[in-house]
Design a protein around this motif. Structure first.
Motif, mmCIF file in Angstrom:
data_model
loop_
_atom_site.group_PDB
_atom_site.id
_atom_site.type_symbol
_atom_site.label_atom_id
_atom_site.label_comp_id
_atom_site.label_asym_id
_atom_site.label_seq_id
_atom_site.Cartn_x
_atom_site.Cartn_y
_atom_site.Cartn_z
ATOM 1 N N VAL A 155 49.957 -78.232 1.602
ATOM 2 C CA VAL A 155 49.456 -76.932 2.037
ATOM 3 C C VAL A 155 48.650 -77.038 3.324
ATOM 4 N N MET A 156 47.592 -77.858 3.307
ATOM 5 C CA MET A 156 46.642 -77.850 4.414
ATOM 6 C C MET A 156 47.179 -78.568 5.652
ATOM 7 N N PHE A 157 47.740 -79.775 5.471
ATOM 8 C CA PHE A 157 48.246 -80.476 6.646
ATOM 9 C C PHE A 157 49.467 -79.766 7.233
ATOM 10 N N SER A 158 50.387 -79.331 6.377
ATOM 11 C CA SER A 158 51.556 -78.595 6.869
ATOM 12 C C SER A 158 51.127 -77.338 7.605
ATOM 13 N N GLY A 159 50.139 -76.648 7.038
ATOM 14 C CA GLY A 159 49.634 -75.446 7.686
ATOM 15 C C GLY A 159 48.987 -75.743 9.022
ATOM 16 N N LYS A 160 48.253 -76.863 9.109
ATOM 17 C CA LYS A 160 47.618 -77.222 10.379
ATOM 18 C C LYS A 160 48.664 -77.462 11.459
ATOM 19 N N LEU A 161 49.742 -78.126 11.119
ATOM 20 C CA LEU A 161 50.790 -78.392 12.102
ATOM 21 C C LEU A 161 51.408 -77.089 12.604
ATOM 22 N N VAL A 162 51.618 -76.143 11.702
ATOM 23 C CA VAL A 162 52.164 -74.843 12.095
ATOM 24 C C VAL A 162 51.164 -74.087 12.971
ATOM 25 N N MET A 163 49.869 -74.205 12.678
ATOM 26 C CA MET A 163 48.852 -73.551 13.498
ATOM 27 C C MET A 163 48.815 -74.139 14.906
ATOM 28 N N LEU A 164 49.002 -75.451 15.024
ATOM 29 C CA LEU A 164 49.053 -76.063 16.354
ATOM 30 C C LEU A 164 50.267 -75.574 17.138
ATOM 31 N N LEU A 165 51.389 -75.396 16.450
ATOM 32 C CA LEU A 165 52.574 -74.846 17.115
ATOM 33 C C LEU A 165 52.314 -73.416 17.571
ATOM 34 N N LEU A 166 51.671 -72.623 16.728
ATOM 35 C CA LEU A 166 51.316 -71.253 17.107
ATOM 36 C C LEU A 166 50.390 -71.250 18.321
#
Length: 288
Positions: free
Chosen positions: A66-77
């Motif tokens: 949840v958290m690491f996957s979400g962080k990677l998506v936030m960096l892409l955003l």
């Protein structure tokens, strides 16, 4: 069933909170979003090393899925809607901050520690172990962030009109790479079994699917601009610096503010090159 529902709820909560901070970045500052992204790094690393729940396909950690996957998506955003100079700040900050953590722990170990009145003493070994895991995880994140940006740009030539497929392919590929890298360290440090790898990988693929869908929905219905067009791969952190600001400036420079027509300065800048090209190609050249 309950564990799966809770993981999905955590992903929705994480994504909703982070994109809300990102959406209001013009009012409260982008630093709020970046700090919120970084402050959870210790928690997600700790959960990825010690906190697991059982699902039908294996053992899964909320910190990783949840958290690491979400962080990677936030960096892409952050890259998509800001620029490369902005997205590299949290990446470098996490890497250097965790390096500083290791350095300070090494110095702290030299202290003669006094126990508290109840007899408790700090678990320096735990902090040391977590620090090395955080440095390894952040090093992987550094590579992950560059890879996901490069994949996003490369796939733009083929999937420009399919944003969901484009984002999903980027996130899924990079999370697969990250799962292999982090599991290697986790197996060495904590003796994690192979079931942790497969369970975590499957969970990250589900997370990639969920986060990609939420990100496309956010970009389409909330953000003001469409997903950016593909660009070159020459230097992801220098050539693309201040990309949106530069492109917005180029659209208006050299044009009359009222009519939108090019002014005399543009002729001085471009006229010589146009005349030279006309002579070289023997094609007619007209000036209006």
């Amino acid at each position: 069933m309950l564990n799966g529902f809770l993981l999905f709820a955590e992903a929705v909560l994480y994504f909703g909170a982070m994109v809300t901070l990102f959406r209001f970045r013009r009012r409260i500052g982008l630093g709020v979003f970046v700090c919120a992204l970084g402050v959870m790094h210790f928690l997600e690393t700790y959960l990825a090393s010690a906190f697991y729940v059982a699902l039908p396909f294996g053992m899964v950690s909320p910190g990783s899925a949840v958290m690491f996957s979400g962080k990677l998506v936030m960096l892409l955003l952050l890259y998509m809607k800001e620029d490369a100079a902005t997205v590299r700040q949290p990446i470098y900050g996490l890497l250097l901050g965790n390096g500083l953590l290791i350095g300070l722990v090494l110095v702290l170990r030299l202290h003669a520690i006094s126990p508290l009145p109840d007899g408790r003493v700090p678990d320096i070994g735990f902090i040391d172990e977590m620090g090395w895991l955080m440095v390894w995880g952040t090093s992987l994140l550094f590579v992950d962030a560059i890879l996901i940006i490069l994949l996003y740009e490369k796939l733009g030539a083929y999937l420009r009109h399919l944003p969901f497929a484009r984002i999903l392919a980027c996130v899924a590929c990079v999370l697969t790479f990250d799962q292999a890298g982090f599991f290697a360290a986790l197996h060495f440090v904590a003796g994690a079994p192979i079931s942790v790898f497969f369970g975590g990988w499957f969970a990250k693929m589900v997370a990639a699917l969920a986060y990609s869908g939420m990100l496309v929905a956010y970009l389409r219905w909330v953000e003001d601009h469409d997903i950016t067009l593909p660009r070159g791969l020459s230097d992801i952190f220098d050539t693309l610096t201040y990309r949106e600001r530069y492109e917005a400036l180029v659209k208006h420079v050299g044009r009359d503010g009222l009519t939108g027509l090019l002014h005399r300065g543009s002729f001085d800048a471009d006229g010589e090159a146009a005349v030279a090209a006309g002579i070289r190609t023997a094609k007619p050249l007209s000036l209006l």
